[in-house]
Design an enzyme around this catalytic site. Structure first.
Site, PDB file in Angstrom:
ATOM      1  CB  THR A 252      45.663  25.320  21.650  1.00 34.61           C
ATOM      2  OG1 THR A 252      46.429  26.283  20.748  1.00 34.61           O
ATOM      3  CG2 THR A 252      44.620  26.136  22.187  1.00 34.61           C
TER       4      THR A 252
ATOM      5  CB  THR B  47      46.823  40.426  13.582  1.00 41.91           C
ATOM      6  OG1 THR B  47      48.117  41.165  12.031  1.00 41.91           O
ATOM      7  CG2 THR B  47      46.305  40.420  13.114  1.00 41.91           C
ATOM      8  CG  ASP B  48      50.814  43.388   9.323  1.00 42.02           C
ATOM      9  OD1 ASP B  48      50.180  42.162   9.812  1.00 42.02           O
ATOM     10  OD2 ASP B  48      52.058  43.474   9.519  1.00 42.02           O
ATOM     11  CD  GLU B  49      47.231  38.100   8.396  1.00 38.56           C
ATOM     12  OE1 GLU B  49      46.560  38.077   8.328  1.00 38.56           O
ATOM     13  OE2 GLU B  49      48.590  37.684   8.771  1.00 38.56           O
TER      14      GLU B  49
ATOM     15  CE1 TYR C 164      44.980  35.601  13.778  1.00 39.70           C
ATOM     16  CE2 TYR C 164      45.972  36.784  11.806  1.00 39.70           C
ATOM     17  CZ  TYR C 164      45.754  36.800  12.832  1.00 39.70           C
ATOM     18  OH  TYR C 164      46.646  37.177  14.369  1.00 39.70           O
TER      19      TYR C 164
ATOM     20  CE  LYS D 136      44.404  39.029  16.750  1.00 37.99           C
ATOM     21  NZ  LYS D 136      44.969  38.377  18.092  1.00 37.99           N
TER      22      LYS D 136
ATOM     23  CE  LYS E 181      51.248  30.995  12.810  1.00 36.78           C
ATOM     24  NZ  LYS E 181      51.341  30.251  14.113  1.00 36.78           N
TER      25      LYS E 181
HETATM   26  P1  NAD Z   1      50.389  31.042  18.642  1.00 33.76           P
HETATM   27  O1  NAD Z   1      49.691  30.429  18.018  1.00 33.76           O
HETATM   28  O2  NAD Z   1      51.656  30.706  18.685  1.00 33.76           O
HETATM   29  O3  NAD Z   1      50.582  30.522  20.431  1.00 33.76           O
HETATM   30  C1  NAD Z   1      48.738  30.933  20.777  1.00 33.76           C
HETATM   31  C2  NAD Z   1      48.582  31.024  22.236  1.00 33.76           C
HETATM   32  O4  NAD Z   1      47.450  31.136  22.612  1.00 33.76           O
HETATM   33  C3  NAD Z   1      48.618  29.312  22.474  1.00 33.76           C
HETATM   34  O5  NAD Z   1      50.341  29.270  23.556  1.00 33.76           O
HETATM   35  C4  NAD Z   1      47.490  28.704  22.565  1.00 33.76           C
HETATM   36  O6  NAD Z   1      47.919  27.536  23.629  1.00 33.76           O
HETATM   37  C5  NAD Z   1      47.203  30.113  23.475  1.00 33.76           C
HETATM   38  N1  NAD Z   1      45.716  30.099  23.124  1.00 33.76           N
HETATM   39  C6  NAD Z   1      44.819  29.948  22.147  1.00 33.76           C
HETATM   40  N2  NAD Z   1      43.474  29.997  22.646  1.00 33.76           N
HETATM   41  C7  NAD Z   1      43.140  30.064  23.588  1.00 33.76           C
HETATM   42  C8  NAD Z   1      42.315  30.206  24.752  1.00 33.76           C
HETATM   43  N3  NAD Z   1      40.931  29.444  24.181  1.00 33.76           N
HETATM   44  N4  NAD Z   1      42.681  30.271  25.924  1.00 33.76           N
HETATM   45  C9  NAD Z   1      43.555  30.779  26.363  1.00 33.76           C
HETATM   46  N5  NAD Z   1      45.276  30.254  25.826  1.00 33.76           N
HETATM   47  C10 NAD Z   1      44.215  30.362  24.616  1.00 33.76           C
HETATM   48  O7  NAD Z   1      50.438  32.604  17.923  1.00 33.76           O
HETATM   49  P2  NAD Z   1      51.096  33.655  18.004  1.00 33.76           P
HETATM   50  O8  NAD Z   1      51.800  34.012  17.065  1.00 33.76           O
HETATM   51  O9  NAD Z   1      52.248  34.019  19.169  1.00 33.76           O
HETATM   52  O10 NAD Z   1      50.365  34.719  18.484  1.00 33.76           O
HETATM   53  C11 NAD Z   1      50.516  35.570  19.375  1.00 33.76           C
HETATM   54  C12 NAD Z   1      49.235  36.715  19.414  1.00 33.76           C
HETATM   55  O11 NAD Z   1      50.020  37.576  18.230  1.00 33.76           O
HETATM   56  C13 NAD Z   1      47.947  37.159  18.464  1.00 33.76           C
HETATM   57  O12 NAD Z   1      47.233  37.410  19.347  1.00 33.76           O
HETATM   58  C14 NAD Z   1      48.926  37.207  17.003  1.00 33.76           C
HETATM   59  O13 NAD Z   1      46.675  37.340  16.723  1.00 33.76           O
HETATM   60  C15 NAD Z   1      49.390  37.892  17.321  1.00 33.76           C
HETATM   61  N6  NAD Z   1      50.183  38.449  15.996  1.00 33.76           N
HETATM   62  C16 NAD Z   1      51.190  36.971  15.742  1.00 33.76           C
HETATM   63  C17 NAD Z   1      51.969  37.799  14.318  1.00 33.76           C
HETATM   64  C18 NAD Z   1      52.726  36.719  14.332  1.00 33.76           C
HETATM   65  O14 NAD Z   1      53.157  36.981  13.076  1.00 33.76           O
HETATM   66  N7  NAD Z   1      52.999  35.691  14.726  1.00 33.76           N
HETATM   67  C19 NAD Z   1      52.199  39.631  14.262  1.00 33.76           C
HETATM   68  C20 NAD Z   1      51.416  39.670  14.673  1.00 33.76           C
HETATM   69  C21 NAD Z   1      49.770  39.338  15.821  1.00 33.76           C
HETATM   70  O1  DAU Z   2      51.384  40.252   9.459  1.00 32.43           O
HETATM   71  C1  DAU Z   2      51.235  39.056  10.662  1.00 32.43           C
HETATM   72  C2  DAU Z   2      50.541  38.467  10.404  1.00 32.43           C
HETATM   73  O2  DAU Z   2      51.897  37.346  10.101  1.00 32.43           O
HETATM   74  C3  DAU Z   2      50.004  37.387  12.713  1.00 32.43           C
HETATM   75  O3  DAU Z   2      48.550  38.062  12.247  1.00 32.43           O
HETATM   76  C4  DAU Z   2      49.838  35.777  12.467  1.00 32.43           C
HETATM   77  O4  DAU Z   2      49.616  35.295  13.578  1.00 32.43           O
HETATM   78  C5  DAU Z   2      50.736  34.608  11.872  1.00 32.43           C
HETATM   79  O5  DAU Z   2      50.660  33.947  11.408  1.00 32.43           O
HETATM   80  C6  DAU Z   2      51.252  35.718  10.547  1.00 32.43           C
HETATM   81  O6  DAU Z   2      50.673  36.016   9.493  1.00 32.43           O
HETATM   82  P1  DAU Z   2      50.579  34.900   7.917  1.00 32.43           P
HETATM   83  O7  DAU Z   2      50.159  34.179   6.726  1.00 32.43           O
HETATM   84  O8  DAU Z   2      51.698  36.564   7.597  1.00 32.43           O
HETATM   85  O9  DAU Z   2      52.006  34.270   7.809  1.00 32.43           O
HETATM   86  P2  DAU Z   2      52.693  32.455   7.250  1.00 32.43           P
HETATM   87  O10 DAU Z   2      53.459  32.299   8.494  1.00 32.43           O
HETATM   88  O11 DAU Z   2      51.425  31.761   7.216  1.00 32.43           O
HETATM   89  O12 DAU Z   2      53.395  33.233   6.670  1.00 32.43           O
HETATM   90  C7  DAU Z   2      53.565  33.841   5.501  1.00 32.43           C
HETATM   91  C8  DAU Z   2      53.434  33.965   3.797  1.00 32.43           C
HETATM   92  O13 DAU Z   2      54.850  32.618   3.540  1.00 32.43           O
HETATM   93  C9  DAU Z   2      51.973  34.184   4.101  1.00 32.43           C
HETATM   94  O14 DAU Z   2      52.587  34.584   2.349  1.00 32.43           O
HETATM   95  C10 DAU Z   2      52.264  32.819   3.031  1.00 32.43           C
HETATM   96  C11 DAU Z   2      53.458  31.966   2.635  1.00 32.43           C
HETATM   97  N1  DAU Z   2      53.712  30.749   3.178  1.00 32.43           N
HETATM   98  C12 DAU Z   2      53.430  30.267   3.776  1.00 32.43           C
HETATM   99  C13 DAU Z   2      53.316  28.399   4.475  1.00 32.43           C
HETATM  100  C14 DAU Z   2      53.682  27.966   6.051  1.00 32.43           C
HETATM  101  C15 DAU Z   2      54.483  29.853   1.812  1.00 32.43           C
HETATM  102  O15 DAU Z   2      54.246  29.998   0.589  1.00 32.43           O
HETATM  103  N2  DAU Z   2      54.878  28.582   2.420  1.00 32.43           N
HETATM  104  C16 DAU Z   2      54.142  27.517   3.727  1.00 32.43           C
HETATM  105  O16 DAU Z   2      54.476  26.880   3.770  1.00 32.43           O
END
Ligand code: NAD
Ligand code: DAU
Length: 332
Positions: free
Chosen positions: A36, A121-123, A148, A152, A187
Site C-alpha cells: 500500500t 497496539t497499546d491504543e 484505527y 485493532k 507519522k
Molecule cells: P505501516 O503502516 O508502516 O506498515 C503496514 C504494512 O502493512 C505496509 O507495508 C502495508 O503495505 C502492509 N499492508 C497494509 N494492508 C495490507 C493488506 N491488506 N495486505 C497485506 N499487506 C498490507 O505500519 P507499522 O507502523 O509498521 O505497524 C505495523 C503493525 O504494528 C500494525 O499492526 C500496527 O497496528 C502495529 N503497531 C504499530 C506501532 C507503531 O508505533 N507504529 C505500535 C504498536 C503496534
Molecule cells: O501507540 C501505538 C500507536 O502509535 C500505533 O498503534 C499506531 O500505529 C502508530 O501510528 C502510533 O499512533 P499515534 O497516533 O500515537 O502516532 P502518530 O505518530 O500519528 O502521533 C503521535 C502523537 O503526535 C499523537 O499524539 C499525535 C501527535 N501529532 C501527530 C502528527 C502526525 C502531532 O502533534 N503532529 C503531527 O503532525
C-alpha cells in the site's frame, strides 16, 4: 532453522523485524505485503535473496494466504492500516485489512495448525489521565477511541476467540509508539524531522500535552522474537520501554538536535478524539520471558533517527509532498 511468514514486512516495524530475524536467527522469511502507500520494497533492500522472499498480495486473499500458510512453520502478523489520522478520514480500509485480514489469517492458522503471533497496539486500552499513577497492563479493559484502534481491538478479540474456540496456537503483543528508521513521513517524528530538513515548521496538534511512550523499533523486534520463542500460547504480552514524553518536548528536542530554535514550530488543529496519554507496564514480558530493551537513551536514539532521515532522502522524498498536501486540507 524455520520458515517464517511475516505479513506487512515491507512496512516500518515489519521490515525492522525482518532485518532483525535475518541478523539474529537462521530462519527463512517470506514477506506477504500489499505494498500500500505505507509499504516500500526499498525497506527490504540488501537482505540476502536466498533467505528473504517478498510476495506482493493482500492478507484478505484467502487462497493466497492458504497457500503460504501451507509452506511455513510460523506467522508473525504486522500487516495493518496503521495511521489514526487516515482512519478518521476513511475508516473502510481499516475494517477490511485489520478485521477481515486478521480473520483470514486466523482461518488459515486453524486449518494448517500453524503458530501465529499477532502484533497489536497499546491504543486498544484507550487513554490515561496525565496524573494517573497506573499504566496499562495485560488486565486493563479495552476502551479504544479511533476507527484505527477499534479495528485493532477487534482483531485482538478475534485472535482470543480463535485460541479459545478452535485451539489456534496464537499469542498477542500490544506495543507502545515506535520510532526509528524507515517510518513513513505521515507519522509524528518522521514528519517533523523531514519538515525541518525541507525548511517547513514542525506541526504540533493542539497544545502538545499528549504523552506517548516511545520505544525504538529494534527493541520491539527483539521483544517479538522473544515471544515467538518463549511465549505461552493464548497469552498477551505488553511491550514498552518506559519512554513517556509529551509531544511538545519531542518537537522541541528534534528542533534542538537539528540546530534550530526550540520554539520554531506551529500549533495546528488538534486530532478529533485525540488520546491524551499512553503508558505501558511491561513487567510480565520482562519477568516471565526475560526480555529487556537495549535503547535506554531516547535522545541518542532520536539523534540517530534524525541522521538516518538526513542520509536517506531518496527513501522518503517521493511521499513527502503528498503527505503535506493531505495534512494541509485538514488544517494540520
Ligand atoms: P505501516 O503502516 O508502516 O506498515 C503496514 C504494512 O502493512 C505496509 O507495508 C502495508 O503495505 C502492509 N499492508 C497494509 N494492508 C495490507 C493488506 N491488506 N495486505 C497485506 N499487506 C498490507 O505500519 P507499522 O507502523 O509498521 O505497524 C505495523 C503493525 O504494528 C500494525 O499492526 C500496527 O497496528 C502495529 N503497531 C504499530 C506501532 C507503531 O508505533 N507504529 C505500535 C504498536 C503496534
Ligand atoms: O501507540 C501505538 C500507536 O502509535 C500505533 O498503534 C499506531 O500505529 C502508530 O501510528 C502510533 O499512533 P499515534 O497516533 O500515537 O502516532 P502518530 O505518530 O500519528 O502521533 C503521535 C502523537 O503526535 C499523537 O499524539 C499525535 C501527535 N501529532 C501527530 C502528527 C502526525 C502531532 O502533534 N503532529 C503531527 O503532525
Amino acid at each position: 532453522m524455520g520458515n517464517l511468514l511475516v505479513t506487512g514486512g515491507a512496512g516500518f516495524i515489519g521490515s525492522n523485524f525482518v532485518h532483525h530475524v535475518i541478523e539474529h536467527t537462521d530462519h527463512h522469511v517470506t514477506v506477504l505485503d500489499k505494498l500500500t502507500y505505507a509499504g516500500n520494497r526499498a525497506s527490504l533492500a540488501g537482505l540476502p535473496e536466498d533467505r528473504v522472499e517478498l510476495v506482493v498480495g493482500d492478507i484478505t486473499d484467502a487462497a493466497l494466504v492458504d497457500g503460504l500458510f501451507a509452506k511455513v512453520d510460523a506467522v508473525v502478523h504486522y500487516a495493518a492500516e496503521s495511521h489514526n489520522d487516515n482512519s478518521l478520514h476513511d475508516p473502510r480500509p481499516f475494517l477490511d485489512t485489520n478485521i477481515i485480514g486478521t480473520y483470514t489469517l486466523l482461518e488459515a492458522a486453524r486449518k494448517h495448525d500453524r503458530r501465529l503471533h499477532h502484533i497489536s497496539t497499546d491504543e486498544v486500552y484507550g487513554d490515561l489521565e496525565l496524573d494517573d499513577p497506573d499504566r496499562f497492563t495485560e488486565n486493563t479493559p479495552y476502551n479504544p477511541s479511533s476507527p484505527y484502534s477499534s479495528t485493532k481491538a477487534g482483531s485482538d478479540l478475534l485472535v482470543r476467540a480463535w485460541v479459545r474456540s478452535f485451539g489456534v496456537q496464537a499469542t498477542i503483543s500490544n506495543c507502545s509508539n515506535n520510532y526509528g528508521p524507515y517510518q513513513h513521513v505521515e507519522k509524528f517524528i518522521p514528519r517533523q524531522i523531514t519538515n525541518v530538513i525541507r525548511g517547513i515548521r514542525p506541526k504540533l496538534y493542539g497544545a502538545g500535552e499528549n504523552v506517548r511512550d516511545w520505544i525504538h523499533a529494534d527493541d520491539h523486534s527483539s521483544a517479538v522474537l522473544t515471544i515467538l520463542d518463549k511465549g505461552v500460547i493464548g497469552e498477551t504480552y505488553l511491550i514498552g520501554a518506559d519512554g513517556e514524553r509529551n509531544n511538545k518536548d519531542v518537537v522541541e528536542l528534534i528542533l534542538t538536535l537539528m540546530g534550530q530554535p526550540a520554539v520554531a514550530y506551529d500549533h495546528v488543529t488538534d486530532r478529533a478524539g485525540h488520546d491524551l496519554r499512553y503508558a505501558i507496564d511491561s513487567t510480565k514480558l520482562r519477568t516471565e520471558l526475560g526480555w529487556g530493551p537495549q535503547y535506554s537513551d531516547f535522545e541518542a536514539g532520536l539523534a540517530a533517527t534524525i541522521a538516518w532521515y538526513q542520509e536517506h532522502e531518496d527513501w522518503w522524498a517521493p511521499t513527502k509532498d503528498g503527505v503535506e498536501a493531505f495534512y494541509a486540507t485538514k488544517g494540520q
